[in-house]
Write a protein that holds these residues in place. Sequence first.
Motif, PDB file in Angstrom:
ATOM      1  N   VAL A  28      -9.787 -19.253  99.318  1.00 44.27           N
ATOM      2  CA  VAL A  28      -9.463 -19.428 100.563  1.00 44.27           C
ATOM      3  C   VAL A  28      -9.925 -20.938 100.937  1.00 44.27           C
ATOM      4  O   VAL A  28      -8.948 -21.644 101.510  1.00 44.27           O
ATOM      5  CB  VAL A  28     -10.692 -18.758 101.565  1.00 44.27           C
ATOM      6  N   VAL A  29     -10.942 -21.244 100.234  1.00 43.81           N
ATOM      7  CA  VAL A  29     -11.245 -23.004 100.593  1.00 43.81           C
ATOM      8  C   VAL A  29     -10.139 -23.810  99.898  1.00 43.81           C
ATOM      9  O   VAL A  29      -9.808 -24.744 100.433  1.00 43.81           O
ATOM     10  CB  VAL A  29     -12.722 -23.216  99.911  1.00 43.81           C
ATOM     11  N   VAL A  30      -9.811 -23.405  98.684  1.00 39.16           N
ATOM     12  CA  VAL A  30      -8.676 -24.180  98.013  1.00 39.16           C
ATOM     13  C   VAL A  30      -7.296 -24.087  98.790  1.00 39.16           C
ATOM     14  O   VAL A  30      -6.640 -25.126  98.898  1.00 39.16           O
ATOM     15  CB  VAL A  30      -8.455 -23.683  96.670  1.00 39.16           C
ATOM     16  N   SER A  31      -6.922 -23.043  99.274  1.00 37.68           N
ATOM     17  CA  SER A  31      -5.494 -22.885  99.930  1.00 37.68           C
ATOM     18  C   SER A  31      -5.810 -23.663 101.139  1.00 37.68           C
ATOM     19  O   SER A  31      -4.860 -24.278 101.716  1.00 37.68           O
ATOM     20  CB  SER A  31      -5.219 -21.466 100.143  1.00 37.68           C
ATOM     21  N   ALA A  32      -6.839 -23.502 102.145  1.00 35.17           N
ATOM     22  CA  ALA A  32      -7.088 -24.256 103.452  1.00 35.17           C
ATOM     23  C   ALA A  32      -6.857 -25.562 103.033  1.00 35.17           C
ATOM     24  O   ALA A  32      -6.493 -26.268 103.936  1.00 35.17           O
ATOM     25  CB  ALA A  32      -8.270 -23.859 103.866  1.00 35.17           C
ATOM     26  N   VAL A  33      -7.576 -26.137 101.979  1.00 33.69           N
ATOM     27  CA  VAL A  33      -7.489 -27.524 101.841  1.00 33.69           C
ATOM     28  C   VAL A  33      -6.165 -28.023 101.318  1.00 33.69           C
ATOM     29  O   VAL A  33      -5.682 -29.058 101.831  1.00 33.69           O
ATOM     30  CB  VAL A  33      -8.573 -27.910 100.707  1.00 33.69           C
ATOM     31  N   ALA A  34      -5.462 -27.093 100.771  1.00 38.30           N
ATOM     32  CA  ALA A  34      -4.233 -27.342 100.432  1.00 38.30           C
ATOM     33  C   ALA A  34      -3.268 -27.513 101.623  1.00 38.30           C
ATOM     34  O   ALA A  34      -2.297 -28.435 101.623  1.00 38.30           O
ATOM     35  CB  ALA A  34      -3.466 -26.473  99.334  1.00 38.30           C
ATOM     36  N   ASN A  35      -3.403 -26.531 102.556  1.00 42.04           N
ATOM     37  CA  ASN A  35      -2.720 -26.652 103.757  1.00 42.04           C
ATOM     38  C   ASN A  35      -3.010 -27.842 104.641  1.00 42.04           C
ATOM     39  O   ASN A  35      -2.036 -28.559 105.443  1.00 42.04           O
ATOM     40  CB  ASN A  35      -2.887 -25.264 104.339  1.00 42.04           C
TER      41      ASN A  35
END
Length: 85
Positions: free
Chosen positions: A42-49
Amino acid sequence: MTHQDPYRLTAPPAGTPASAAHEGPDAVSRGDVLRTLLWALVVVSAVANMTASFGGAPTWVHLASGAVTVLAAGTLAVRALRGRR
């Protein structure tokens, strides 16, 4: 029921099965590992977004990272709700 000393520095007794030697109050379950991995996702994909938003990335990058975020967060929510029962 036998009491196990949490401060024991020696190996468990000879009659103890190998699987029981790793079970105890401090043992990490598969559910704990999965929950940690889902939170990391969740954290990695939110930062990627967010990075894609500021970087002007194509729309498919936003959609892919958003979908991963929603799926991981949804899985965490379902697991939490099922755990309450």
